[in-house]
Design an enzyme around this catalytic site. Structure first.
Site, PDB file in Angstrom:
ATOM      1  N   ASP A  32      44.999  59.405 -33.585  1.00 22.72           N
ATOM      2  CA  ASP A  32      43.750  59.957 -34.122  1.00 22.72           C
ATOM      3  C   ASP A  32      43.999  60.396 -35.566  1.00 22.72           C
ATOM      4  OD1 ASP A  32      41.028  61.446 -32.639  1.00 22.72           O
ATOM      5  OD2 ASP A  32      41.569  61.946 -34.698  1.00 22.72           O
ATOM      6  N   ILE A  33      43.037  60.083 -36.428  1.00 26.10           N
ATOM      7  CA  ILE A  33      43.184  60.374 -37.853  1.00 26.10           C
ATOM      8  C   ILE A  33      43.050  61.881 -38.124  1.00 26.10           C
ATOM      9  CG2 ILE A  33      40.757  60.203 -38.611  1.00 26.10           C
ATOM     10  CD1 ILE A  33      41.743  58.295 -40.834  1.00 26.10           C
ATOM     11  N   ASN A  88      34.624  61.883 -24.542  1.00 25.45           N
ATOM     12  CA  ASN A  88      33.305  62.387 -24.895  1.00 25.45           C
ATOM     13  C   ASN A  88      32.297  61.258 -24.743  1.00 25.45           C
ATOM     14  OD1 ASN A  88      34.479  64.871 -25.689  1.00 25.45           O
ATOM     15  ND2 ASN A  88      34.952  64.049 -27.708  1.00 25.45           N
ATOM     16  N   GLN A  95      30.590  63.044 -28.659  1.00 23.08           N
ATOM     17  CA  GLN A  95      31.011  61.686 -29.042  1.00 23.08           C
ATOM     18  C   GLN A  95      30.480  61.364 -30.429  1.00 23.08           C
ATOM     19  OE1 GLN A  95      29.670  58.471 -26.461  1.00 23.08           O
ATOM     20  NE2 GLN A  95      31.264  57.085 -27.221  1.00 23.08           N
ATOM     21  N   HIS A 101      36.374  55.635 -25.766  1.00 20.79           N
ATOM     22  CA  HIS A 101      37.788  55.898 -26.034  1.00 20.79           C
ATOM     23  C   HIS A 101      38.222  57.144 -25.291  1.00 20.79           C
ATOM     24  CE1 HIS A 101      35.356  57.899 -29.132  1.00 20.79           C
ATOM     25  NE2 HIS A 101      36.257  58.870 -29.091  1.00 20.79           N
ATOM     26  N   PHE A 102      39.466  57.174 -24.952  1.00 20.86           N
ATOM     27  CA  PHE A 102      40.049  58.323 -24.265  1.00 20.86           C
ATOM     28  C   PHE A 102      41.043  58.993 -25.202  1.00 20.86           C
ATOM     29  CE2 PHE A 102      38.644  55.397 -21.035  1.00 20.86           C
ATOM     30  CZ  PHE A 102      37.936  56.232 -20.186  1.00 20.86           C
ATOM     31  N   HIS A 103      40.828  60.285 -25.406  1.00 20.27           N
ATOM     32  CA  HIS A 103      41.781  61.060 -26.199  1.00 20.27           C
ATOM     33  C   HIS A 103      42.940  61.453 -25.275  1.00 20.27           C
ATOM     34  CE1 HIS A 103      38.943  62.297 -29.566  1.00 20.27           C
ATOM     35  NE2 HIS A 103      38.072  61.895 -28.649  1.00 20.27           N
TER      36      HIS A 103
HETATM   37  P1  AMP Z   1      34.836  61.401 -30.456  1.00 21.10           P
HETATM   38  O1  AMP Z   1      34.293  62.701 -30.974  1.00 21.10           O
HETATM   39  O2  AMP Z   1      35.315  61.494 -29.034  1.00 21.10           O
HETATM   40  O3  AMP Z   1      33.876  60.243 -30.693  1.00 21.10           O
HETATM   41  O4  AMP Z   1      36.155  61.154 -31.269  1.00 21.10           O
HETATM   42  C1  AMP Z   1      36.256  60.341 -32.383  1.00 21.10           C
HETATM   43  C2  AMP Z   1      37.648  60.531 -32.891  1.00 21.10           C
HETATM   44  O5  AMP Z   1      37.965  59.436 -33.692  1.00 21.10           O
HETATM   45  C3  AMP Z   1      37.858  61.800 -33.732  1.00 21.10           C
HETATM   46  O6  AMP Z   1      38.866  62.609 -33.135  1.00 21.10           O
HETATM   47  C4  AMP Z   1      38.290  61.246 -35.090  1.00 21.10           C
HETATM   48  O7  AMP Z   1      39.290  62.035 -35.703  1.00 21.10           O
HETATM   49  C5  AMP Z   1      38.808  59.874 -34.723  1.00 21.10           C
HETATM   50  N1  AMP Z   1      38.694  58.858 -35.770  1.00 21.10           N
HETATM   51  C6  AMP Z   1      37.605  58.544 -36.493  1.00 21.10           C
HETATM   52  N2  AMP Z   1      37.880  57.534 -37.338  1.00 21.10           N
HETATM   53  C7  AMP Z   1      39.177  57.203 -37.133  1.00 21.10           C
HETATM   54  C8  AMP Z   1      40.062  56.250 -37.711  1.00 21.10           C
HETATM   55  N3  AMP Z   1      39.654  55.399 -38.668  1.00 21.10           N
HETATM   56  N4  AMP Z   1      41.326  56.186 -37.256  1.00 21.10           N
HETATM   57  C9  AMP Z   1      41.744  57.030 -36.292  1.00 21.10           C
HETATM   58  N5  AMP Z   1      40.972  57.951 -35.705  1.00 21.10           N
HETATM   59  C10 AMP Z   1      39.700  58.046 -36.126  1.00 21.10           C
END
Ligand code: AMP
Ligand code: ZN
Length: 138
Positions: A32-33, A88, A95, A101-103
């Protein structure tokens, strides 16, 4: 959001960079970024699906079947005491990226992450009424 404009589809296809830790024909796992903790990883199907409830069961099984290996490697690599698997679904649930996606969030004892879980008690008869409504939709 269509898959054409989806940032995670672009990561899956290699059009935009990500720090990938694992990929095969079904899933991609990448850091995750904006990590909650070191090693915070997102595991997703390569195919664009938005949410758990509109993901074909077979694809979900394939994604989840990779989690033991991926989660095990992460917690071993960062020396975590535990981890959360979080998904989420929908804006109301946080979300932001509409590609399922799964964190996997590595945790340390006493790290103070997710300390508040706003639980409450059901009133008289409410749990059974809600359960009945849900069962009628299955
Ligand atoms: P969600 O809130 O569950 O949709 O999570 C989206 C996640 O994606 C967040 O934790 C962001 O930090 C992560 N994210 C968004 N863009 C990128 C990217 N280009 N590379 C890696 N993680 C990302
Ligand atoms: Zn996508």
């Amino acid at each position: 959001m269509s898959s054409k404009d989806c940032i995670f589809c672009k990561i899956a296809s290699g059009q935009i960079p990500a720090v990938k830790i694992y990929e095969d024909e079904v899933v991609v796992a990448f850091l995750d970024i904006g990590p909650v903790s070191d090693g915070h990883t997102l595991v997703m199907p390569c195919k664009h699906v938005e949410k758990v409830h509109n993901c074909p069961a077979e694809l979900l099984e394939q994604v989840w079947s990779r989690l033991p290996k991926i989660a095990g490697a992460i917690i071993s690599a960062v020396g975590a005491d535990g981890y959360n698997v979080l998904c989420n679904n929908g804006r109301a649930a946080g979300q932001v990226v509409d590609h399922l996606h799964f964190h996997i969030i590595p945790r340390k004892a006493g790290d103070g992450v997710f300390t508040q879980w706003p639980s409450h008690k059901y009133g008289q008869g409410k749990a059974e009424a809600i359960a009945e409504r849900i069962r009628s939709k299955l």
